[in-house]
Design a protein around this motif. Structure first.
Motif, PDB file in Angstrom:
ATOM      1  N   ARG A  80       1.509  -1.680  -0.039  1.00 57.74           N
ATOM      2  CA  ARG A  80      -0.473  -0.074  -0.200  1.00 57.74           C
ATOM      3  C   ARG A  80       1.295   1.213   0.123  1.00 57.74           C
ATOM      4  NH1 ARG A  80      -3.114  -0.786   5.136  1.00 57.74           N
ATOM      5  NH2 ARG A  80      -1.777  -3.012   5.501  1.00 57.74           N
ATOM      6  N   VAL A  81       0.396   2.257  -0.704  1.00 54.72           N
ATOM      7  CA  VAL A  81       1.246   3.752  -0.905  1.00 54.72           C
ATOM      8  C   VAL A  81       0.474   4.284  -0.242  1.00 54.72           C
ATOM      9  CG1 VAL A  81       2.482   5.038  -2.376  1.00 54.72           C
ATOM     10  CG2 VAL A  81       2.544   2.802  -2.710  1.00 54.72           C
ATOM     11  N   TYR A  82       1.159   4.902   0.467  1.00 58.56           N
ATOM     12  CA  TYR A  82       0.223   6.849   0.988  1.00 58.56           C
ATOM     13  C   TYR A  82       0.873   7.475   1.296  1.00 58.56           C
ATOM     14  CZ  TYR A  82      -2.087   3.003   3.508  1.00 58.56           C
ATOM     15  OH  TYR A  82      -3.241   2.270   4.241  1.00 58.56           O
ATOM     16  N   ALA A  83       0.730   9.297   0.590  1.00 60.52           N
ATOM     17  CA  ALA A  83       1.797   9.966  -0.165  1.00 60.52           C
ATOM     18  C   ALA A  83       0.924  11.331   0.642  1.00 60.52           C
ATOM     19  CB  ALA A  83       1.455  10.452  -1.360  1.00 60.52           C
ATOM     20  N   GLY A  84       2.388  12.340   0.971  1.00 65.63           N
ATOM     21  CA  GLY A  84       1.307  13.275   1.663  1.00 65.63           C
ATOM     22  C   GLY A  84       0.758  13.252   2.751  1.00 65.63           C
ATOM     23  N   ALA A  85       0.113  13.979   3.464  1.00 68.47           N
ATOM     24  CA  ALA A  85      -0.270  13.956   4.587  1.00 68.47           C
ATOM     25  C   ALA A  85      -0.359  12.510   5.153  1.00 68.47           C
ATOM     26  CB  ALA A  85      -1.449  14.870   4.686  1.00 68.47           C
ATOM     27  N   GLN A  86      -1.196  11.554   4.269  1.00 68.81           N
ATOM     28  CA  GLN A  86      -1.476  10.656   5.010  1.00 68.81           C
ATOM     29  C   GLN A  86      -0.178  10.022   5.078  1.00 68.81           C
ATOM     30  OE1 GLN A  86      -4.250   9.289   5.514  1.00 68.81           O
ATOM     31  NE2 GLN A  86      -4.249  11.756   5.976  1.00 68.81           N
ATOM     32  N   PRO A 110     -12.469  13.346   8.439  1.00 71.29           N
ATOM     33  CA  PRO A 110     -13.588  15.130   8.103  1.00 71.29           C
ATOM     34  C   PRO A 110     -12.104  15.676   8.101  1.00 71.29           C
ATOM     35  CG  PRO A 110     -14.221  13.473   9.803  1.00 71.29           C
ATOM     36  CD  PRO A 110     -14.160  12.715   9.187  1.00 71.29           C
ATOM     37  N   VAL A 111     -11.208  14.623   8.304  1.00 71.41           N
ATOM     38  CA  VAL A 111      -9.955  16.000   8.927  1.00 71.41           C
ATOM     39  C   VAL A 111      -8.882  15.497   7.997  1.00 71.41           C
ATOM     40  CG1 VAL A 111      -7.698  15.864   9.902  1.00 71.41           C
ATOM     41  CG2 VAL A 111      -9.830  15.633  11.332  1.00 71.41           C
ATOM     42  N   ARG A 112      -8.734  14.453   6.817  1.00 68.79           N
ATOM     43  CA  ARG A 112      -7.719  14.189   5.539  1.00 68.79           C
ATOM     44  C   ARG A 112      -7.603  15.357   5.385  1.00 68.79           C
ATOM     45  NH1 ARG A 112      -9.480   8.592   5.883  1.00 68.79           N
ATOM     46  NH2 ARG A 112     -11.816   9.044   4.468  1.00 68.79           N
ATOM     47  N   PRO A 113      -8.942  16.160   4.596  1.00 71.45           N
ATOM     48  CA  PRO A 113      -9.218  17.435   3.422  1.00 71.45           C
ATOM     49  C   PRO A 113      -8.505  18.224   4.066  1.00 71.45           C
ATOM     50  CG  PRO A 113     -11.412  16.564   3.297  1.00 71.45           C
ATOM     51  CD  PRO A 113     -10.549  15.813   5.004  1.00 71.45           C
ATOM     52  N   ALA A 115      -5.741  18.182   5.965  1.00 75.58           N
ATOM     53  CA  ALA A 115      -4.804  18.021   6.109  1.00 75.58           C
ATOM     54  C   ALA A 115      -3.714  18.296   4.975  1.00 75.58           C
ATOM     55  CB  ALA A 115      -4.446  16.523   7.256  1.00 75.58           C
ATOM     56  N   ALA A 116      -4.563  17.366   4.336  1.00 74.15           N
ATOM     57  CA  ALA A 116      -3.958  17.748   2.508  1.00 74.15           C
ATOM     58  C   ALA A 116      -3.403  18.699   2.236  1.00 74.15           C
ATOM     59  CB  ALA A 116      -5.272  17.056   2.108  1.00 74.15           C
ATOM     60  N   ALA A 117      -4.533  19.975   2.421  1.00 76.30           N
ATOM     61  CA  ALA A 117      -4.438  21.219   2.521  1.00 76.30           C
ATOM     62  C   ALA A 117      -3.555  22.267   2.295  1.00 76.30           C
ATOM     63  CB  ALA A 117      -5.662  22.036   2.303  1.00 76.30           C
ATOM     64  N   VAL A 118      -3.311  21.624   3.919  1.00 75.75           N
ATOM     65  CA  VAL A 118      -2.066  22.342   4.918  1.00 75.75           C
ATOM     66  C   VAL A 118      -0.314  21.296   4.368  1.00 75.75           C
ATOM     67  CG1 VAL A 118      -1.113  22.045   7.438  1.00 75.75           C
ATOM     68  CG2 VAL A 118      -3.542  22.736   7.169  1.00 75.75           C
ATOM     69  N   TYR A 119      -0.841  20.075   4.121  1.00 77.52           N
ATOM     70  CA  TYR A 119       0.301  19.572   2.976  1.00 77.52           C
ATOM     71  C   TYR A 119       0.670  19.785   1.959  1.00 77.52           C
ATOM     72  CZ  TYR A 119       4.325  16.484   1.603  1.00 77.52           C
ATOM     73  OH  TYR A 119       5.214  15.887   1.448  1.00 77.52           O
ATOM     74  N   ARG A 120      -0.148  20.588   1.348  1.00 72.85           N
ATOM     75  CA  ARG A 120       0.156  21.197  -0.003  1.00 72.85           C
ATOM     76  C   ARG A 120       0.880  22.209   0.698  1.00 72.85           C
ATOM     77  NH1 ARG A 120      -4.372  18.560  -1.651  1.00 72.85           N
ATOM     78  NH2 ARG A 120      -5.308  20.054  -1.043  1.00 72.85           N
ATOM     79  N   TRP A 121       0.690  23.047   1.787  1.00 71.35           N
ATOM     80  CA  TRP A 121       0.663  24.444   1.153  1.00 71.35           C
ATOM     81  C   TRP A 121       2.018  24.666   2.005  1.00 71.35           C
ATOM     82  CZ3 TRP A 121       2.978  27.302   5.166  1.00 71.35           C
ATOM     83  CH2 TRP A 121       3.148  28.680   5.172  1.00 71.35           C
TER      84      TRP A 121
END
Length: 144
Positions: A80-86, A110-113, A115-121
């Motif tokens: 399994r591959v997880y990327a970024g915040a995950q 509910p937190v994933r989006p 967390a993903a936005a913060v990670y991308r920033w």
């Protein structure tokens, strides 16, 4: 990567980025001290056998130079591959203790989006983060 096959997950990160390297060093020093469920191996993508890791993941092109250049990857022994915040969430959950709770929160639907936005920033601005240098800039952005 020191081994083509490992029983531990592999964290693939940008070894040219001082900010990324600092984060991995902190993760190896602090969360790893509370390991309850096993270890993990951190490997800069520049030195990782990405083809072997992608083969472990089923050869679907999930583990590539281009992807690893943009976001941290967590590759599990079962592929399994997880990327970024995950990927960060999985590392924290693997670490046990209070870190596992933090990782679990990051993995909640509910937190994933968020967390993903913060990670991308953070990823887009990693050259401006503490310890960051112009070499930390993402491809296609000034400084790289």
């Amino acid at each position: 990567m020191s081994r083509a096959v490992t029983r531990d997950p592999v964290l693939v990160f940008d070894g040219d980025c001082a900010f990324c390297t600092t984060c991995v060093n902190a993760a190896e020093r602090y969360p790893r001290q509370t390991l309850a469920s096993g270890g993990w191996e951190a490997v800069p993508f520049q030195f990782a056998d990405l083809a072997a890791l992608d083969a472990r993941a089923g050869g679907r092109g999930e583990v590539t130079w281009e992807r690893a250049e943009r976001e941290v990857l967590w590759v599990t022994p079962d592929g399994r591959v997880y990327a970024g915040a995950q990927a960060v969430a999985r590392l924290l959950m693997r670490s046990g203790g209070v870190w596992a709770y933090l990782g679990g929160v990051l993995a909640l639907a509910p937190v994933r989006p968020v967390a993903a936005a913060v990670y991308r920033w953070v990823a887009a601005n990693r050259g401006l983060m503490p310890g960051g240098t112009p070499a930390c800039a993402l491809p296609g952005r000034p400084g790289r």
